[in-house]
Write a protein that holds these residues in place. Structure first.
Motif, PDB file in Angstrom:
ATOM      1  N   UNK A 153       0.842  -1.200   0.000  1.00 46.52           N
ATOM      2  CA  UNK A 153       0.000   0.000   0.000  1.00 46.52           C
ATOM      3  C   UNK A 153       0.872   1.242   0.000  1.00 46.52           C
ATOM      4  N   UNK A 154       1.898   1.254   0.819  1.00 43.25           N
ATOM      5  CA  UNK A 154       2.822   2.383   0.878  1.00 43.25           C
ATOM      6  C   UNK A 154       3.504   2.600  -0.473  1.00 43.25           C
ATOM      7  N   UNK A 155       3.959   1.525  -1.099  1.00 41.67           N
ATOM      8  CA  UNK A 155       4.602   1.624  -2.414  1.00 41.67           C
ATOM      9  C   UNK A 155       3.654   2.203  -3.461  1.00 41.67           C
ATOM     10  N   UNK A 156       2.424   1.719  -3.462  1.00 42.97           N
ATOM     11  CA  UNK A 156       1.448   2.198  -4.451  1.00 42.97           C
ATOM     12  C   UNK A 156       1.092   3.670  -4.203  1.00 42.97           C
ATOM     13  N   UNK A 157       0.934   4.049  -2.945  1.00 42.71           N
ATOM     14  CA  UNK A 157       0.621   5.448  -2.631  1.00 42.71           C
ATOM     15  C   UNK A 157       1.761   6.367  -3.054  1.00 42.71           C
ATOM     16  N   UNK A 158       3.000   5.941  -2.827  1.00 43.30           N
ATOM     17  CA  UNK A 158       4.157   6.740  -3.262  1.00 43.30           C
ATOM     18  C   UNK A 158       4.173   6.889  -4.770  1.00 43.30           C
ATOM     19  N   UNK A 159       3.884   5.810  -5.491  1.00 46.45           N
ATOM     20  CA  UNK A 159       3.848   5.850  -6.945  1.00 46.45           C
ATOM     21  C   UNK A 159       2.743   6.798  -7.436  1.00 46.45           C
ATOM     22  N   UNK A 160       1.571   6.702  -6.826  1.00 42.06           N
ATOM     23  CA  UNK A 160       0.448   7.567  -7.213  1.00 42.06           C
ATOM     24  C   UNK A 160       0.724   9.022  -6.867  1.00 42.06           C
ATOM     25  N   UNK A 161       1.418   9.247  -5.771  1.00 39.94           N
ATOM     26  CA  UNK A 161       1.810  10.610  -5.388  1.00 39.94           C
ATOM     27  C   UNK A 161       2.816  11.169  -6.400  1.00 39.94           C
ATOM     28  N   UNK A 162       3.767  10.367  -6.785  1.00 39.50           N
ATOM     29  CA  UNK A 162       4.769  10.779  -7.777  1.00 39.50           C
ATOM     30  C   UNK A 162       4.110  11.123  -9.119  1.00 39.50           C
ATOM     31  N   UNK A 163       3.050  10.392  -9.472  1.00 35.92           N
ATOM     32  CA  UNK A 163       2.323  10.632 -10.720  1.00 35.92           C
ATOM     33  C   UNK A 163       1.376  11.829 -10.617  1.00 35.92           C
ATOM     34  N   UNK A 164       1.228  12.375  -9.408  1.00 41.09           N
ATOM     35  CA  UNK A 164       0.346  13.526  -9.220  1.00 41.09           C
ATOM     36  C   UNK A 164      -1.121  13.164  -9.116  1.00 41.09           C
ATOM     37  N   UNK A 165      -1.417  11.898  -8.830  1.00 43.80           N
ATOM     38  CA  UNK A 165      -2.798  11.411  -8.746  1.00 43.80           C
ATOM     39  C   UNK A 165      -3.295  11.461  -7.303  1.00 43.80           C
ATOM     40  N   UNK A 166      -2.392  11.252  -6.368  1.00 44.39           N
ATOM     41  CA  UNK A 166      -2.719  11.264  -4.939  1.00 44.39           C
ATOM     42  C   UNK A 166      -1.881  12.339  -4.260  1.00 44.39           C
ATOM     43  N   UNK A 167      -2.491  13.005  -3.283  1.00 37.57           N
ATOM     44  CA  UNK A 167      -1.782  14.002  -2.484  1.00 37.57           C
ATOM     45  C   UNK A 167      -1.641  13.484  -1.060  1.00 37.57           C
ATOM     46  N   UNK A 168      -0.499  13.739  -0.480  1.00 41.15           N
ATOM     47  CA  UNK A 168      -0.229  13.362   0.912  1.00 41.15           C
ATOM     48  C   UNK A 168      -0.261  14.640   1.726  1.00 41.15           C
ATOM     49  N   UNK A 169      -1.197  14.724   2.653  1.00 39.80           N
ATOM     50  CA  UNK A 169      -1.372  15.921   3.464  1.00 39.80           C
ATOM     51  C   UNK A 169      -0.945  15.642   4.894  1.00 39.80           C
ATOM     52  N   UNK A 170      -0.007  16.447   5.392  1.00 39.18           N
ATOM     53  CA  UNK A 170       0.515  16.286   6.746  1.00 39.18           C
ATOM     54  C   UNK A 170      -0.039  17.412   7.614  1.00 39.18           C
ATOM     55  N   UNK A 171      -0.645  17.042   8.740  1.00 35.03           N
ATOM     56  CA  UNK A 171      -1.228  18.021   9.654  1.00 35.03           C
ATOM     57  C   UNK A 171      -0.371  18.096  10.913  1.00 35.03           C
ATOM     58  N   UNK A 172       0.014  19.302  11.282  1.00 34.81           N
ATOM     59  CA  UNK A 172       0.880  19.521  12.449  1.00 34.81           C
ATOM     60  C   UNK A 172       0.078  19.414  13.733  1.00 34.81           C
ATOM     61  N   UNK A 173      -0.239  18.226  14.093  1.00 35.64           N
ATOM     62  CA  UNK A 173      -0.948  17.945  15.339  1.00 35.64           C
ATOM     63  C   UNK A 173      -0.071  16.997  16.143  1.00 35.64           C
ATOM     64  N   UNK A 174      -0.473  16.723  17.348  1.00 33.45           N
ATOM     65  CA  UNK A 174       0.226  15.701  18.101  1.00 33.45           C
ATOM     66  C   UNK A 174      -0.745  14.610  18.467  1.00 33.45           C
ATOM     67  N   UNK A 175      -0.549  13.385  18.013  1.00 28.90           N
ATOM     68  CA  UNK A 175       0.503  12.992  17.076  1.00 28.90           C
ATOM     69  C   UNK A 175       0.215  13.528  15.671  1.00 28.90           C
ATOM     70  N   UNK A 176       1.253  13.561  14.850  1.00 21.45           N
ATOM     71  CA  UNK A 176       1.119  14.065  13.478  1.00 21.45           C
ATOM     72  C   UNK A 176       0.094  13.216  12.738  1.00 21.45           C
ATOM     73  N   UNK A 177      -0.777  13.884  11.996  1.00 28.46           N
ATOM     74  CA  UNK A 177      -1.812  13.196  11.221  1.00 28.46           C
ATOM     75  C   UNK A 177      -1.468  13.327   9.745  1.00 28.46           C
ATOM     76  N   UNK A 178      -1.454  12.198   9.047  1.00 29.15           N
ATOM     77  CA  UNK A 178      -1.186  12.183   7.610  1.00 29.15           C
ATOM     78  C   UNK A 178      -2.394  11.571   6.917  1.00 29.15           C
ATOM     79  N   UNK A 179      -2.899  12.284   5.920  1.00 24.99           N
ATOM     80  CA  UNK A 179      -4.029  11.789   5.141  1.00 24.99           C
ATOM     81  C   UNK A 179      -3.671  11.796   3.661  1.00 24.99           C
ATOM     82  N   UNK A 180      -4.283  10.874   2.949  1.00 22.46           N
ATOM     83  CA  UNK A 180      -4.116  10.776   1.511  1.00 22.46           C
ATOM     84  C   UNK A 180      -5.439  11.111   0.848  1.00 22.46           C
ATOM     85  N   UNK A 181      -5.354  11.865  -0.234  1.00 25.83           N
ATOM     86  CA  UNK A 181      -6.568  12.223  -0.972  1.00 25.83           C
ATOM     87  C   UNK A 181      -6.238  12.284  -2.457  1.00 25.83           C
TER      88      UNK A 181
END
Length: 110
Positions: free
Chosen positions: A48-76
């Protein structure tokens, strides 16, 4: 004989990679955390991580990091990814009409 369009071939290479369709389908409803997708999809965390990285590199998926504690990361889906929605919905419509039910049981058992 019609020559295959390189753009079409490139798009099919991305979309046809194993699990990419399910990941895109999962993100159609909105942003998800990695752990949510990992529990919803029959796929290992590493793949899943590999596929998300590939999709992010292709500009199809965005990885959003939220500065919270703990850090929240969402994919869209990005704008480019959201443009695939009608394609994915049509594949789903086709599958509902033409794929035998027993094939879906095998897929869900994985």
């Amino acid at each position: 004989m019609t020559e295959l369009c390189p753009r079409f071939e490139g798009a099919m290479e991305i979309i046809s990679k194993r699990w990419v369709g399910l990941i895109l389908f999962e993100l159609l409803d909105g942003a998800k955390r990695f752990s949510e997708m990992e529990s919803d999809l029959p796929i290992s965390g590493r793949l899943l991580s590999d596929r998300l990285k590939m999709l992010e590199k292709e500009g199809i998926v965005e990885r959003n990091i939220y500065s919270e504690f703990p850090v929240r990361i969402e994919y869209s889906l990005s704008k480019k990814g959201k443009a695939l929605k009608p394609v994915i919905q049509e594949i789903q419509n086709w599958a509902n009409e033409w794929m035998p039910f027993e094939n879906t049981e095998k897929t869900n058992a994985r």
